[in-house]
Scaffold this motif. Structure first.
Motif, PDB file in Angstrom:
ATOM      1  N   ALA A 279       0.825  -1.211   0.000  1.00 53.41           N
ATOM      2  CA  ALA A 279       0.000   0.000   0.000  1.00 53.41           C
ATOM      3  C   ALA A 279       0.860   1.263   0.000  1.00 53.41           C
ATOM      4  O   ALA A 279       0.373   2.350   0.279  1.00 53.41           O
ATOM      5  CB  ALA A 279      -0.942   0.002   1.203  1.00 53.41           C
ATOM      6  N   SER A 280       2.145   1.109  -0.281  1.00 55.54           N
ATOM      7  CA  SER A 280       3.028   2.277  -0.402  1.00 55.54           C
ATOM      8  C   SER A 280       4.230   1.841  -1.235  1.00 55.54           C
ATOM      9  O   SER A 280       4.456   0.645  -1.440  1.00 55.54           O
ATOM     10  CB  SER A 280       3.497   2.752   0.971  1.00 55.54           C
ATOM     11  N   VAL A 281       4.992   2.829  -1.692  1.00 61.34           N
ATOM     12  CA  VAL A 281       6.192   2.478  -2.457  1.00 61.34           C
ATOM     13  C   VAL A 281       7.183   1.750  -1.543  1.00 61.34           C
ATOM     14  O   VAL A 281       7.854   0.818  -1.958  1.00 61.34           O
ATOM     15  CB  VAL A 281       6.809   3.735  -3.110  1.00 61.34           C
TER      16      VAL A 281
ATOM     17  N   GLY B   5      -4.139  -2.241  -0.453  1.00 66.91           N
ATOM     18  CA  GLY B   5      -3.513  -1.484  -1.540  1.00 66.91           C
ATOM     19  C   GLY B   5      -4.007  -0.046  -1.607  1.00 66.91           C
ATOM     20  O   GLY B   5      -4.257   0.593  -0.585  1.00 66.91           O
ATOM     21  N   ILE B   6      -4.199   0.435  -2.818  1.00 66.45           N
ATOM     22  CA  ILE B   6      -4.544   1.836  -3.016  1.00 66.45           C
ATOM     23  C   ILE B   6      -5.890   2.190  -2.369  1.00 66.45           C
ATOM     24  O   ILE B   6      -6.077   3.294  -1.848  1.00 66.45           O
ATOM     25  CB  ILE B   6      -4.522   2.200  -4.529  1.00 66.45           C
ATOM     26  N   ALA B   7      -6.822   1.227  -2.336  1.00 66.28           N
ATOM     27  CA  ALA B   7      -8.123   1.491  -1.718  1.00 66.28           C
ATOM     28  C   ALA B   7      -7.958   1.780  -0.226  1.00 66.28           C
ATOM     29  O   ALA B   7      -8.729   2.558   0.354  1.00 66.28           O
ATOM     30  CB  ALA B   7      -9.074   0.311  -1.930  1.00 66.28           C
ATOM     31  N   SER B   8      -6.946   1.177   0.406  1.00 62.69           N
ATOM     32  CA  SER B   8      -6.719   1.426   1.833  1.00 62.69           C
ATOM     33  C   SER B   8      -6.159   2.827   2.056  1.00 62.69           C
ATOM     34  O   SER B   8      -6.382   3.445   3.092  1.00 62.69           O
ATOM     35  CB  SER B   8      -5.777   0.374   2.424  1.00 62.69           C
ATOM     36  N   ARG B   9      -5.426   3.336   1.058  1.00 61.69           N
ATOM     37  CA  ARG B   9      -4.891   4.700   1.178  1.00 61.69           C
ATOM     38  C   ARG B   9      -6.032   5.721   1.143  1.00 61.69           C
ATOM     39  O   ARG B   9      -6.076   6.660   1.931  1.00 61.69           O
ATOM     40  CB  ARG B   9      -3.912   4.995   0.027  1.00 61.69           C
ATOM     41  N   VAL B  10      -6.957   5.523   0.203  1.00 60.85           N
ATOM     42  CA  VAL B  10      -8.099   6.438   0.120  1.00 60.85           C
ATOM     43  C   VAL B  10      -8.950   6.286   1.378  1.00 60.85           C
ATOM     44  O   VAL B  10      -9.426   7.275   1.947  1.00 60.85           O
ATOM     45  CB  VAL B  10      -8.946   6.152  -1.146  1.00 60.85           C
ATOM     46  N   SER B  11      -9.096   5.027   1.836  1.00 55.79           N
ATOM     47  CA  SER B  11      -9.918   4.764   3.026  1.00 55.79           C
ATOM     48  C   SER B  11      -9.349   5.463   4.252  1.00 55.79           C
ATOM     49  O   SER B  11     -10.093   5.970   5.088  1.00 55.79           O
ATOM     50  CB  SER B  11     -10.012   3.256   3.282  1.00 55.79           C
ATOM     51  N   LYS B  12      -8.029   5.476   4.368  1.00 55.06           N
ATOM     52  CA  LYS B  12      -7.393   6.120   5.510  1.00 55.06           C
ATOM     53  C   LYS B  12      -7.781   7.606   5.553  1.00 55.06           C
ATOM     54  O   LYS B  12      -8.134   8.141   6.602  1.00 55.06           O
ATOM     55  CB  LYS B  12      -5.867   5.986   5.405  1.00 55.06           C
ATOM     56  N   ASN B  13      -7.732   8.255   4.402  1.00 53.88           N
ATOM     57  CA  ASN B  13      -8.143   9.660   4.332  1.00 53.88           C
ATOM     58  C   ASN B  13      -9.621   9.810   4.691  1.00 53.88           C
ATOM     59  O   ASN B  13     -10.006  10.749   5.387  1.00 53.88           O
ATOM     60  CB  ASN B  13      -7.892  10.231   2.929  1.00 53.88           C
TER      61      ASN B  13
ATOM     62  N   ILE C 124     -18.017   9.949  13.273  1.00 53.37           N
ATOM     63  CA  ILE C 124     -18.248   8.525  13.011  1.00 53.37           C
ATOM     64  C   ILE C 124     -17.035   7.732  13.501  1.00 53.37           C
ATOM     65  O   ILE C 124     -15.910   7.987  13.084  1.00 53.37           O
ATOM     66  CB  ILE C 124     -18.484   8.260  11.509  1.00 53.37           C
ATOM     67  N   LYS C 125     -17.279   6.776  14.380  1.00 55.21           N
ATOM     68  CA  LYS C 125     -16.176   5.969  14.916  1.00 55.21           C
ATOM     69  C   LYS C 125     -15.862   4.844  13.945  1.00 55.21           C
ATOM     70  O   LYS C 125     -16.534   3.805  13.926  1.00 55.21           O
ATOM     71  CB  LYS C 125     -16.557   5.407  16.284  1.00 55.21           C
ATOM     72  N   VAL C 126     -14.863   5.073  13.135  1.00 54.42           N
ATOM     73  CA  VAL C 126     -14.531   4.099  12.093  1.00 54.42           C
ATOM     74  C   VAL C 126     -13.032   3.833  12.102  1.00 54.42           C
ATOM     75  O   VAL C 126     -12.231   4.718  12.396  1.00 54.42           O
ATOM     76  CB  VAL C 126     -15.035   4.600  10.703  1.00 54.42           C
ATOM     77  N   GLY C 127     -12.672   2.599  11.836  1.00 53.90           N
ATOM     78  CA  GLY C 127     -11.262   2.209  11.753  1.00 53.90           C
ATOM     79  C   GLY C 127     -11.059   1.273  10.567  1.00 53.90           C
ATOM     80  O   GLY C 127     -11.973   1.085   9.762  1.00 53.90           O
ATOM     81  N   MET C 128      -9.862   0.725  10.470  1.00 52.37           N
ATOM     82  CA  MET C 128      -9.596  -0.118   9.299  1.00 52.37           C
ATOM     83  C   MET C 128      -8.701  -1.301   9.657  1.00 52.37           C
ATOM     84  O   MET C 128      -7.777  -1.186  10.455  1.00 52.37           O
ATOM     85  CB  MET C 128      -8.916   0.702   8.201  1.00 52.37           C
ATOM     86  N   ILE C 129      -9.024  -2.433   9.065  1.00 52.13           N
ATOM     87  CA  ILE C 129      -8.080  -3.558   9.056  1.00 52.13           C
ATOM     88  C   ILE C 129      -7.620  -3.703   7.609  1.00 52.13           C
ATOM     89  O   ILE C 129      -8.432  -3.907   6.700  1.00 52.13           O
ATOM     90  CB  ILE C 129      -8.728  -4.854   9.575  1.00 52.13           C
ATOM     91  N   ARG C 130      -6.324  -3.525   7.413  1.00 51.54           N
ATOM     92  CA  ARG C 130      -5.765  -3.595   6.052  1.00 51.54           C
ATOM     93  C   ARG C 130      -5.001  -4.908   5.896  1.00 51.54           C
ATOM     94  O   ARG C 130      -3.918  -5.069   6.469  1.00 51.54           O
ATOM     95  CB  ARG C 130      -4.817  -2.427   5.821  1.00 51.54           C
TER      96      ARG C 130
END
Lengths: 222, 356
Positions: B142-144, B255-263, B273-279
């Motif tokens: 998800a990054s270079v 990948g890239i979808a997780s980058r947009v999701s982080k933003n 909204i209490k939201v988090g992510m498992i990548r």
């Protein structure tokens, strides 16, 4: 900002598009009629067209292949690119594709450019790119570009950066690198380009600066 | 700390492969992964390596089979349609139990599709692609920086478990430029007594083969391979958690979808909204346990993908459908904006969203 035609060449990923777009914006601020030409025939991703709204706002005309940033992956140039040498009333900023493969596109304009003899061919150098981390690597790419583009480079631009992580440390290191490159090649250092946010700090390093406007390529960026 | 350089994802990946000891690259150009081949073409001759542009993708993957059989670290890279062509060879690599790296810098599909970024080869990478009972180790950078570190890791895992590994990237990952620290990890050396490098006076012969006409024998091969897969599922799962501690909604994205999701998560949190992510970093093995654990606290899951919904079923299975699972995706090369994801999150909170 002297010559009518300003060609920006360099290693793949050295920041040519960012520097060319910013250079065009600077010219427009001086109320000069300016067109920017995207001659990139190498890469369909991350192009001058991404800066279109910014260029529009400043009245800079964008001449680009209609296929840039689309799904048509062919090395095409816009026929209007001949304006670069035909319309002598307008300033021309030319974003040439990366490396020798990109510079090939320039060959067809050589005779007209030479005839008018009012152009600068800048080599954009980022010494934090792996292939141009040492002087010999930078010279190798310079020679390849000159051979393919059939035009000699006339000046060097220090565009040292690490993207968003750029600090004054990189700018200063790049300046020293480009000064050495300038000595080795007998080419003058045109200026140092830095992100707008670093301009004030960079004045402590050099007063020969050009601000670079950031082009946002996508929604993953912050 | 070594000095950072500014690199394209594709270049970082190629550099990592070289650092990991890969000296055999076989490929065929296709946008948006061509820089991998271009980088290898420039670098390999300088270090006594082999860069070979094959006559086709099919030829390239078969050359990988050859080099891997001889115990060498070998790789190929392509983009979506090219991976379809390589799929037969990938199945053979799995059948022959050969370590190798296959890189897919995905673009939109199906068919010839487009050249803009996509994640629509999830099924192909995770559920097969080639024929037969097999899995690939699939890593999703998800990054270079991760294009570098995971390519390095992929060779290690492939050798460790004697099986092919895949980097599942996308056009943006391949093309974007970010600072990278070229940390040269230890290249782990694996004995390869099975390699076809001559008899060297040992007993018997080394034969690399995936053909077995005796059904019970083939069954035994497959059973043994799946025992190995169990070990990998136990030991090699990798994922990143982002603000999951108090999250009521868990986004699952790679990948890239997780980058947009982080933003999007940062924006959504500002809106309360209490939201988090498992990548998932390893798509296979999939982080099932982490998701199941998260389902104990979270109220809902949202799978964000650059496709029509390919990972979302795995999210549902991982949590045994214990919580509602939603999906948001764009396809064909279009990347979603953080605003679109926040919009979906708001629908979920309101109760207006339709479950997958």
């Amino acid at each position: 900002m002297g010559k009518r035609v300003n060609l920006f060449m360099g290693h793949y990923g050295s920041g040519k598009t960012h520097v060319a777009v910013s250079y065009a914006l600077e010219l427009s601020k001086e109320k000069k009629p300016v067109s920017i030409y995207d001659l990139d025939i190498v890469n369909p991703y991350f192009r001058t067209v991404d800066a279109k709204s910014m260029l529009d706002r400043h009245g800079v005309e964008l001449i680009v292949s209609p296929y840039a940033e689309t799904n048509v992956d062919i090395p095409a140039m816009n026929a209007a690119s001949y304006k670069m040498t035909d319309d002598k009333k307008r300033f021309a900023v030319v974003d040439v594709g990366g490396d020798d493969r990109g510079a090939l596109a320039l060959g067809r304009f050589r005779d007209r450019l030479k005839e008018e003899n009012n152009y600068d061919a800048f080599l954009v150098v980022n010494c934090f790119r792996p292939e141009t981390r040492d002087i010999s690597g930078a010279i190798e790419i310079l020679k390849e570009i000159e051979t393919a583009g059939k035009l000699p480079i006339t000046a060097i631009i220090n565009n040292a950066n690490l993207g968003k992580e750029t600090t004054l440390f990189e700018v200063e290191k790049g300046l020293k690198f480009c000064e050495e490159l300038s000595k080795e090649t007998n080419l003058p250092l045109a200026f140092t380009s830095v992100f707008e946010g670093l301009i004030e700090g960079a004045k402590t390093i050099t007063d020969n600066l050009m601000p670079v406007s950031e082009i946002l390529y996508g929604s993953w960026q912050k | 700390m070594s000095e950072k350089v500014l690199m394209k994802g594709n270049e970082a990946l190629a550099e990592a492969a070289i650092a990991a000891g890969c000296r055999h690259y076989f490929g065929y150009p296709i946008t948006p992964q061509t820089e991998v081949a271009a980088y290898m073409a420039k670098k390999m001759p300088k270090i006594n390596g082999t860069f070979l542009q094959a006559e086709s993708e099919i030829a390239a993957i078969n050359m990988v089979i050859g080099a891997a059989s001889a115990g060498k670290r070998a790789m190929t890279s392509s983009s979506s349609p090219g991976i379809s062509l390589k799929s037969e060879g990938i199945s053979y690599l799995a059948g022959c139990e050969l370590p190798a790296l296959i890189v897919n810098v995905q673009r939109g599909g199906p068919g010839l599709g487009g050249i803009q970024p996509s994640q629509s080869d999830y099924f192909q990478a995770i559920k097969g692609g080639g024929h037969g009972d097999y899995n690939l180790i699939v890593l999703a950078p998800a990054s270079v920086q991760e294009m570098y570190s995971l390519a390095f890791k992929a060779f290690d895992l492939a050798d460790k478990y004697r099986m092919p590994a895949m980097i599942l990237a996308d056009g943006t990952m391949g093309q974007m430029m970010e600072p990278v620290e070229l940390v040269d990890g230890e290249v782990e050396k694996y004995e390869k007594p099975w390699a076809t490098t001559g008899t060297a006076n040992h007993e018997g012969r080394n034969i690399i083969n995936s053909l077995s006409l005796a059904a019970p024998e083939l069954e035994q091969w497959n059973l043994a391979r799946y025992k190995k897969y169990k070990v990998i599922e136990e030991n090699e799962v990798k994922y990143e958690e982002y603000l999951t501690e108090d999250a009521e909604i868990i986004i699952v994205a790679f990948g890239i979808a997780s980058r947009v999701s982080k933003n999007a998560i940062d924006d959504a949190r500002k809106a309360g909204i209490k939201v988090g992510m498992i990548r998932p970093i390893t798509l296979w093995p999939f982080p099932k346990k982490a998701l199941k654990e998260a389902a104990k606290k979270a109220k809902a899951f949202l799978s964000v993908e650059l496709n029509m919904g390919q990972m979302v079923d795995d999210v549902k299975l991982a949590i045994d459908c214990a919580r509602p699972v939603y999906f948001y995706g764009r396809t064909g090369g279009v990347i979603m904006s953080p605003e679109e994801i926040v919009g979906k999150l708001k629908e979920i909170v309101k109760g207006d969203a339709k479950q997958w």
